[in-house]
Design an enzyme around this catalytic site. Structure first.
Site, mmCIF file in Angstrom:
data_model
loop_
_atom_site.group_PDB
_atom_site.id
_atom_site.type_symbol
_atom_site.label_atom_id
_atom_site.label_comp_id
_atom_site.label_asym_id
_atom_site.label_seq_id
_atom_site.Cartn_x
_atom_site.Cartn_y
_atom_site.Cartn_z
ATOM 1 N N CYS A 1 15.400 85.745 12.075
ATOM 2 C CA CYS A 1 16.329 84.612 12.091
ATOM 3 C C CYS A 1 17.691 84.964 11.503
ATOM 4 O O CYS A 1 18.546 84.107 11.373
ATOM 5 C CB CYS A 1 15.729 83.430 11.335
ATOM 6 S SG CYS A 1 15.365 83.780 9.591
ATOM 7 N N CYS B 1 4.312 97.605 5.245
ATOM 8 C CA CYS B 1 5.144 98.255 6.259
ATOM 9 C C CYS B 1 6.639 98.211 5.938
ATOM 10 O O CYS B 1 7.449 98.702 6.719
ATOM 11 C CB CYS B 1 4.901 97.625 7.627
ATOM 12 S SG CYS B 1 5.431 95.902 7.720
ATOM 13 N N CYS C 1 12.177 86.321 5.957
ATOM 14 C CA CYS C 1 12.533 85.203 5.066
ATOM 15 C C CYS C 1 11.267 84.532 4.542
ATOM 16 O O CYS C 1 10.201 84.598 5.148
ATOM 17 C CB CYS C 1 13.406 84.187 5.807
ATOM 18 S SG CYS C 1 12.555 83.354 7.155
ATOM 19 N N CYS D 1 12.246 71.375 -5.268
ATOM 20 C CA CYS D 1 13.173 70.241 -5.343
ATOM 21 C C CYS D 1 12.645 69.165 -6.287
ATOM 22 O O CYS D 1 13.423 68.442 -6.911
ATOM 23 C CB CYS D 1 13.428 69.668 -3.956
ATOM 24 S SG CYS D 1 11.921 69.193 -3.065
ATOM 25 N N HIS E 1 11.125 65.819 0.651
ATOM 26 C CA HIS E 1 12.170 66.452 -0.153
ATOM 27 C C HIS E 1 12.629 65.481 -1.239
ATOM 28 O O HIS E 1 12.691 64.269 -1.004
ATOM 29 C CB HIS E 1 13.339 66.838 0.755
ATOM 30 C CG HIS E 1 14.453 67.562 0.057
ATOM 31 N ND1 HIS E 1 14.265 68.754 -0.603
ATOM 32 C CD2 HIS E 1 15.766 67.242 -0.099
ATOM 33 C CE1 HIS E 1 15.424 69.157 -1.121
ATOM 34 N NE2 HIS E 1 16.343 68.251 -0.829
#
Length: 490
Positions: free
Chosen positions: A2, A14, A19, A138, A441
């Site tokens: 990404c 490896c 991410c 958060c 969140h």
């Protein structure tokens, strides 16, 4: 995959870099894609080696195993994990990385220059500092930002003397808090103090509460891992452990000496919870009177319960899903929730009261009175409730006042309180966005020097009272209004 540069995780099998799970989760997907279908329960050594289960966070150098879904504190006999860690540290200190850091510093400086706002025609700096999200943290960030704006509580910790826990050979090095270390190696009070000192300095765009989070893992096992947690549960654990640590003395300084350093905490304002009083109970501590009456013989039982916060039900008549323009019926207010908490109620069959006069469990009524109000009134709206199979969220909007919350009518002896001693002004709000307690969140709104800010992890923005008032509050922090000599009742 990404092209993200946030939270890089390197596979220790490896060396591929992906991410983390709280960015796009490609490190976890790499592990899942590398799994060998289990043909039998016994795996060969060769199969074990190609599982790609262990990886390392390139920022904190902590090692994680996806199969165990937990962090790893052990190393190989040859110390290979430590060698990878040292190699990453050397890369970080290389000329290439230093050049990248210089570029990053320029970007941070430019973003700091953007943190300016117009107030009364003059330009002032936006000194608020965000908290980096370490992976679904958060819930912690919202609570820390809220507590940092409760001045009397925050100032007490910031004025504590700094304690350097590292010395000798480990001086200046990054400390790794692992489960194998003793509890004496970590101090929640000290890391909490450091975090509060880093906020509102304006020296950086975001601060990483990594050291505090590792201490939380050490002393609060419930919060280990990177799954979403409940902000209210975290707040209670945090306050309870700060209270306990302050009682036991703080790195050689006795609790009584620490309390004497803050002259604002008089003995009459302290509320004991689990032992001697500390700044936690002095600021958040109140006392409830629990009154139970037997409906058969009329025997009355009273007991006093200390509290650090009040958990309020949202009355069932307001729990239906509502339209945005609120046309489906009357609006739920904070007063409705407080009234539901304190009103007389008959206990159901599962909560029969053991009457000492009747010598058996009987039907009874229960009522709460507030005997003593705290300096900071923390109100938790119970938005999550269990059904037969899952925990649902009550998404009802609850109207709450930003100033002048009057608690006098809920007091046991209201006649003994002054005209303004029961008035509270809002200082912070924690909001849960999403549908479930294990997802969604958390953000926070907080007032600082007359201005409202919205804290969304590392992003801090200036906001207004109208926006705060429209928030679907989960936790509300109200500060006792200081009565001014000669002032009239508002």
């Amino acid at each position: 995959v990404c092209r993200s540069n946030k939270s890089p995780w390197v596979c220790l099998t490896c060396s591929s870099v992906h991410c983390g799970r709280y960015v796009n989760g490609h490190a976890k997907k790499h592990y899942e894609d590398a799994q060998i279908p289990m043909t039998n329960h016994k795996k060969t050594e060769k199969q074990e080696k190609v599982q790609h289960t262990v990886c390392m966070d390139c920022s904190s150098y902590s090692t994680y195993c996806y199969r165990c879904d937990d962090f790893v504190v052990n190393d190989t006999k040859l110390g290979l994990v430590q060698k990878v860690r040292e190699h990453l540290q050397n890369l970080e200190n290389s000329a290439f990385t230093s050049d990248r850091h210089r570029k990053r510093k320029l970007l941070e400086n430019s973003s700091l220059n953007n943190k300016l706002l117009k107030v009364n025609g003059s330009t002032t700096a936006l000194c608020a500092t965000g908290l980096r999200n370490l992976g679904n943290t958060c819930f912690m960030n919202a609570i820390l930002q809220s507590l940092s704006n409760i001045q009397q509580f925050c100032c007490y910790f910031k004025e504590l003397p700094a304690v350097e826990l590292r010395n000798g050979k480990t001086a200046g090095r990054r400390t790794y808090h692992t489960r194998s270390q003793g509890d004496n190696n970590v101090s929640l009070v000290e890391e909490f103090r450091k975090t509060l000192c880093a906020l509102w300095q304006g020296s950086q765009t975001a601060f990483s509460p990594e050291s505090l989070f590792y201490v939380v893992w050490k002393i609060m096992p419930n919060f280990r891992g990177y799954q979403q947690q409940d902000a209210h549960e975290f707040m209670r654990y945090l306050l309870d452990h700060l209270h306990l640590e302050l009682q036991g003395g703080f790195n050689g300084v006795s609790r009584s000496v620490i309390l004497q350093e803050n002259s604002n905490l008089s003995a009459s304002n302290k509320c004991c919870i689990n032992g001697a009083s500390t700044v936690v109970t002095a600021i958040f501590g109140g006392i409830l009177q629990n009154e139970v009456n037997c409906l058969i013989c009329g025997t009355e039982s009273r007991k006093f319960d200390p509290f650090l916060d009040l958990s309020l039900d949202i009355p069932s008549q307001f729990r239906n899903k509502r339209t945005k323009n609120q046309e489906s019926g009357p609006m739920c207010t904070l007063r409705d929730c407080l009234r539901s908490f304190t009103d007389l109620e008959e206990l159901d069959e599962t909560e029969l009261y053991m009457c000492h006069k009747c010598k058996k469990k009987q039907k009874s009524t229960k009522k709460f009175w507030i005997q003593k109000l705290p300096k900071v009134l923390c109100l938790h709206l119970k938005r999550f409730h269990w059904t037969a199979y899952l925990r649902n969220k009550v998404d009802t909007y609850v109207e709450f006042p930003l100033r002048g919350l009057d608690m006098k009518c809920y007091l046991l002896e209201p006649e003994n309180s002054g005209p303004e001693s029961c008035l509270y002004d809002l200082v912070a709000v924690v909001v849960h966005h999403g549908s479930g307690v294990g997802s969604g969140h958390y953000t926070a709104y907080a007032a600082h020097e007359g201005r409202w800010f919205h804290f969304n992890d590392s992003t801090v923005t200036l906001t207004d009272e109208d926006t705060v008032g429209k928030a679907k509050a989960y936790i509300l922090f109200y500060v006792e209004r200081q009565a001014k000599p000669g002032s009239e009742k508002l």
